[in-house]
Design an enzyme around this catalytic site. Structure first.
Site, short mmCIF file in Angstrom:
data_model
loop_
_atom_site.label_atom_id
_atom_site.label_comp_id
_atom_site.label_asym_id
_atom_site.label_seq_id
_atom_site.Cartn_x
_atom_site.Cartn_y
_atom_site.Cartn_z
N HIS A 240 0.82 -1.22 0.00
CA HIS A 240 0.00 0.00 0.00
C HIS A 240 0.85 1.26 0.00
O HIS A 240 0.52 2.24 -0.65
CB HIS A 240 -0.95 -0.01 1.20
CG HIS A 240 -2.15 -0.86 0.96
ND1 HIS A 240 -2.87 -1.44 1.96
CD2 HIS A 240 -2.75 -1.21 -0.19
CE1 HIS A 240 -3.87 -2.14 1.43
NE2 HIS A 240 -3.81 -2.01 0.12
N ARG B 56 -8.75 -9.76 -11.06
CA ARG B 56 -8.19 -10.87 -10.27
C ARG B 56 -9.22 -11.24 -9.19
O ARG B 56 -9.17 -10.72 -8.07
CB ARG B 56 -6.88 -10.45 -9.63
CG ARG B 56 -5.71 -10.33 -10.62
CD ARG B 56 -4.40 -10.08 -9.87
NE ARG B 56 -3.25 -10.39 -10.69
CZ ARG B 56 -2.49 -9.45 -11.30
NH1 ARG B 56 -2.79 -8.19 -11.19
NH2 ARG B 56 -1.44 -9.82 -12.02
N GLU C 254 -0.23 -18.82 -19.98
CA GLU C 254 0.85 -18.57 -19.03
C GLU C 254 1.68 -19.81 -18.75
O GLU C 254 2.58 -19.80 -17.92
CB GLU C 254 0.30 -17.94 -17.73
CG GLU C 254 -1.00 -18.50 -17.23
CD GLU C 254 -1.64 -17.69 -16.11
OE1 GLU C 254 -1.04 -16.74 -15.60
OE2 GLU C 254 -2.77 -18.03 -15.74
N ASP D 51 3.52 -15.29 -15.11
CA ASP D 51 3.72 -16.74 -14.95
C ASP D 51 4.43 -17.36 -16.14
O ASP D 51 5.20 -18.30 -15.97
CB ASP D 51 2.36 -17.43 -14.72
CG ASP D 51 1.95 -17.36 -13.27
OD1 ASP D 51 2.80 -17.64 -12.41
OD2 ASP D 51 0.80 -16.98 -12.99
N ARG E 142 8.94 -16.67 -9.44
CA ARG E 142 8.69 -15.24 -9.58
C ARG E 142 8.81 -14.48 -8.27
O ARG E 142 8.86 -13.26 -8.25
CB ARG E 142 7.32 -14.98 -10.24
CG ARG E 142 6.15 -15.49 -9.47
CD ARG E 142 4.87 -15.47 -10.29
NE ARG E 142 4.09 -14.25 -10.08
CZ ARG E 142 2.88 -14.06 -10.56
NH1 ARG E 142 2.30 -14.99 -11.32
NH2 ARG E 142 2.22 -12.96 -10.34
N CYS F 266 -1.68 -9.34 -20.14
CA CYS F 266 -2.07 -8.77 -18.86
C CYS F 266 -1.00 -8.94 -17.80
O CYS F 266 -1.22 -8.59 -16.64
CB CYS F 266 -3.41 -9.33 -18.39
SG CYS F 266 -3.39 -11.10 -18.17
#
Ligand code: PEP
Ligand code: MG
Length: 550
Positions: A187, A292, A426, A450, A460, A497
């Site tokens: 954040h 998502r 992916e 991915d 990752r 994306c």
């Protein structure tokens, strides 16, 4: 490279190392006759804290934007959380703790519990609880809410991490932020980005003494210590140029992403909530390229019902002025749920994740499909299956979708029979089966986050091998080209994306490869739009082919 750049730019100022002021917790117990007044004081303190957070929220809404202000609305919700408040009250009534100690115990309990979970979204929530509870404690103890207010000269701020409220209150003297912890999605990073402060996270270099003269260049991710006069001159010029650049970008909000030679690129945003969807519009995007939905499940206390999901997705669809690509549940891997015990797996990223999880848990999958289908009756939504690795998996998912349609039909419920269906590409196996897969979909979206992980065999999330994680790797570029070429004859649209699309250099290569849509972090929309409208598609095609044939 001194870390990962969250917001690119240049800051010039003096080093200042900020350490969080520690709060001393009094240990005294209260007497029986002090209980009522302590409980009253708790209510008063919570009330005051809410008023102050509401003021923060209003200030952020007016100065930065609605989506960022929602961070504070989530903070107010924490103060309304019945479990948290009940724990504090039990500490006072049952354990005779004083007010400060009772709040501190509850804070530590929830922060430790949530921080122990692997999921980084949940860990982020622990940070929010810590932020809110510390604000409450400081308020009670009469400590300054934010010592950073006192900064009165151009400063490059160094800290382990900052809370959203600390970040939001940084004054204009803070020209750059360097955090040793934090992540691109934290954040504090989101707020720093929204405020336009050049920021680096994951800084692991030696500490720089307070007062040192510095230039922070987050474009090149470097730090110039004691810069020369000529370096200072060069960088001051860059700072001025960037301010003008930001002004020009703000004028592009309503402009479509069309190259000089008229190739139109759909420019969308990746989101997980209605607030973020608003941010797409604020930044000049035209729809959601990746919703998502796992975030909806992760923020829920139990499996979200069909109705709850409908309402949440509708909130998102209402906030954008275009189509919404809803990705079905992508749980597993690094993402877990507080109300579900996942099987112990040696390699969760290679395990029961995304569509594999849904195929094993058909009822959960169907509930979500029904919610999305119902929404399709009134909004331009598309459905997208994640982590498809084979034709069989896709056909199985389509069968579940048909069954969900049948069940709605039997109940006379409205839905769009022709809802467009797509898949994420992916996994390398999907890339090389694209000729088969593209016969059964309306669109595909390449998840480069991915795809890189699975193609390059690089976790990752593992910082030890982060240097190998490279979306510009020739294999990735060739795979994207292969997918575009495989989809073209079938008129199946190709989007990207993964985070790669948010990088302006990569975006040009992607357009040159022939992709139709880019879905990026909302705050990056203006930057990507700018490179598209300043490019010639024909030139980008030539450049992309040169890269592939290297
Ligand atoms: C991707 O893998 O590129 C992607 C967009 O999905 P996620 O980052 O949610 O795994
Ligand atoms: Mg993915």
């Amino acid at each position: 490279m001194i870390g990962v750049s969250v917001f690119k730019g240049v800051g010039i100022g003096k080093a200042f190392n900020y350490e969080i002021e520690s709060i001393i917790i009094p240990k005294e117990m209260i007497e029986e006759n002090e209980m009522d007044v302590t409980l009253d004081n708790l209510n008063i303190a919570i009330g005051n804290q809410k008023t102050s957070l509401e003021a923060h929220m209003k200030h952020v809404e007016e100065t930065i934007g609605t989506s960022e202000s929602q961070i504070f609305s989530a903070h107010i919700e924490i103060l309304n959380d019945p479990e948290l408040i009940s724990r504090i009250r039990k500490n006072i009534v049952g354990k005779k703790m004083n007010l400060v100690a009772a709040i501190d115990e509850a804070k530590n309990f929830y922060v430790e519990m949530l921080s122990a979970l692997e999921d980084h979204y949940i860990r982020e929530r622990a940070r929010d609880i810590e932020d809110v509870m510390e604000g409450l404690l400081k308020n009670i103890l009469g400590l300054s809410d934010n010592p950073l207010d006192n900064i009165r000269e151009a400063t490059i701020l160094f800290a382990k991490d900052l809370s959203p409220s600390e970040t939001i209150h940084l004054n204009d003297w803070v020209k750059g932020i360097v955090l040793s912890e934090g992540s691109i999605t934290s954040h504090s990073a989101i707020v720093a980005k929204a405020k336009g402060i050049p920021t680096i996270v994951g800084y692991k270099e030696a500490q720089i003494p307070d007062g040192k003269s510095l230039i922070l260049d987050t474009v090149a991710t470097k730090l110039l210590i004691d810069p020369t006069e000529s370096e200072l001159e060069t960088y001051k010029e860059k700072v001025k140029e960037e301010a003008l650049h930001q002004k020009r970008l703000r004028q592009l909000v309503k402009v479509e992403a069309i190259t000089k030679d008229h190739r139109h690129i759909e420019l969308f945003g990746n989101v997980g909530s209605a607030e973020e969807a608003l941010s797409i519009v604020d930044h000049g995007g035209f729809g959601v390229g990746l919703l998502r939905t796992e975030l909806v499940y992760m923020n829920s206390k139990d499996w979200p019902t069909e109705d709850e999901q409908y309402k949440t997705y509708e909130g998102i669809a209402k906030n954008v002025n275009g189509e919404v690509i809803i990705r079905t549940l992508d749980i597993g891997g690094d993402k877990t749920l507080p109300y579900f015990t996942f099987p112990k797996e040696e390699n969760p990223f290679l395990g029961l994740r995304a569509i594999r999880f849904c195929h094993k848990n058909k009822e959960i999958f169907k509930t979500q499909l029904r919610a999305i289908l119902k929404l399709s009756a009134a909004y331009p939504v598309k459905i997208m299956f994640p982590m498809i690795g084979s034709l069989e998996e896709l056909l199985e998912a389509r069968k579940c979708l048909d069954e969900a349609k049948e069940s709605l039909k039997a109940e006379n419920q409205a839905y769009n029979e022709d809802i467009p269906v797509g898949i994420m590409i992916e996994i390398p196996s999907a890339v090389f089966a694209i000729d088969l897969l593209s016969d059964h979909v309306d669109f595909v979206s390449i998840g480069t986050n991915d795809l890189c992980q699975y193609t390059l065999a690089v976790d990752r999330l593992n910082p030890e091998v982060a240097y190998l994680y490279d979306a510009f790797n020739i294999s990735i570029i060739r795979m994207i080209d292969h997918v575009v070429q495989g989809c073209k004859p079938k008129r199946v649209k190709v989007g990207i994306c993964g985070e790669m699309a948010s990088d302006v250099e990569a975006a040009q290569i992607l357009v040159g490869l022939g992709v139709d849509e880019l879905s990026v972090s909302p705050s990056m929309i203006p930057y990507v739009k700018e490179v598209i409208i300043n490019s010639n598609y024909e030139d980008l095609k030539v450049d992309a082919q040169r890269i592939i044939k290297r």
